[in-house]
Design a protein around this motif. Structure first.
Motif, short mmCIF file in Angstrom:
data_model
loop_
_atom_site.label_atom_id
_atom_site.label_comp_id
_atom_site.label_asym_id
_atom_site.label_seq_id
_atom_site.Cartn_x
_atom_site.Cartn_y
_atom_site.Cartn_z
N VAL A 157 -47.91 -35.74 13.44
CA VAL A 157 -47.57 -35.35 14.81
C VAL A 157 -46.12 -35.76 15.08
O VAL A 157 -45.72 -36.88 14.77
CB VAL A 157 -48.49 -36.08 15.82
CG1 VAL A 157 -48.15 -35.69 17.25
CG2 VAL A 157 -49.96 -35.80 15.51
N VAL B 61 -47.63 -40.43 13.37
CA VAL B 61 -46.93 -39.92 14.55
C VAL B 61 -45.48 -40.39 14.52
O VAL B 61 -45.22 -41.60 14.39
CB VAL B 61 -47.59 -40.39 15.86
CG1 VAL B 61 -46.94 -39.72 17.07
CG2 VAL B 61 -49.09 -40.12 15.84
N LEU C 90 -55.72 -32.02 18.15
CA LEU C 90 -55.05 -32.26 16.86
C LEU C 90 -56.06 -32.17 15.71
O LEU C 90 -55.76 -31.61 14.65
CB LEU C 90 -54.37 -33.63 16.86
CG LEU C 90 -53.21 -33.81 17.86
CD1 LEU C 90 -52.73 -35.27 17.85
CD2 LEU C 90 -52.05 -32.87 17.53
#
Ligand code: GRF
Length: 197
Positions: free
Chosen positions: A86, A107, A78
């Motif tokens: 994400v 995320v 990442l």
């Protein structure tokens, strides 16, 4: 427009992934999809991602000494992709506390139920068994707890007479695709943020 760089983590079919890819094609969408990571090489969504010309990676638990090491490999990829956000989309492995702390507030996950109702698996069968009148889906920020974390958005569908887990799942899935793109846009624009536990 400064579009946020997004990676998507999958384990299977990847229909939510495809919905995010499609949404991000709009010139005014505030995020771009950079790459897709799967924890299994057999995820059908990997083919879709490759066909879209996206970078893909397979990072398997069994190629690493433990879950923390596998999570670290995901983190490294990442960072290499210079990812801002994400999206977990049918990613069937729980990410550990180190990962979740490092990426806190960046995320998102989609869950096929109206959390906090029905965390975990088999949500549609469990909703039917419970006799609820409404079911739906939730996008939330990810913490180390399963299907926990602050809610970004939810979409509701009615439970209809004669529903099976499959018919209910299909009704929810259509909403998932719309909701996830909408919630990612809100987080990418900074309209919704989570900075603390
Ligand atoms: C979706 O129902 C999602 O909510 C859940 O797993 C399923 C994944 O489907 N977490 P797909 O891979 O996005 O098609």
């Amino acid at each position: 427009m400064n579009r946020k760089r997004v990676a998507i983590l999958i384990s299977g079919r990847g229909s939510n992934m495809a919905a995010l890819i499609a949404a991000a094609k709009a010139s005014d969408y505030p995020a771009e999809i950079i790459g897709v990571i799967s924890n299994t090489p057999s995820a059908a969504g990997l083919e879709t991602a490759r066909a879209e010309g996206l970078a893909t990676a397979v990072i398997r638990l069994k190629d690493h000494s433990d879950k923390t090491a596998a999570d670290a490999a995901i983190s490294a990829r990442l960072r290499e992709w210079q990812v801002d956000l994400v999206c977990l989309a049918g990613f069937m492995r729980l990410l550990g506390p180190e990962f979740c702390t490092a990426w806190q507030g960046r995320v998102l996950n989609i869950h096929p139920a109206l959390l906090p109702e029905f965390p975990g698996l088999d949500t549609h069968a469990r909703a039917l068994a419970a006799g609820v009148a409404e079911h739906g889906c939730t996008v939330h920020f990810v913490t180390a707890g399963m299907d926990e974390g602050p809610i970004v958005g939810q979409a509701r569908v009615p439970v209809l007479a004669g529903d099976t887990p499959e018919t209910l799942a299909a009704r929810v899935l259509a909403e998932e695709h719309r909701l996830y793109a909408d919630c990612l846009a809100k987080v990418a624009r900074g309209e919704i943020a989570w900075t603390g536990q």
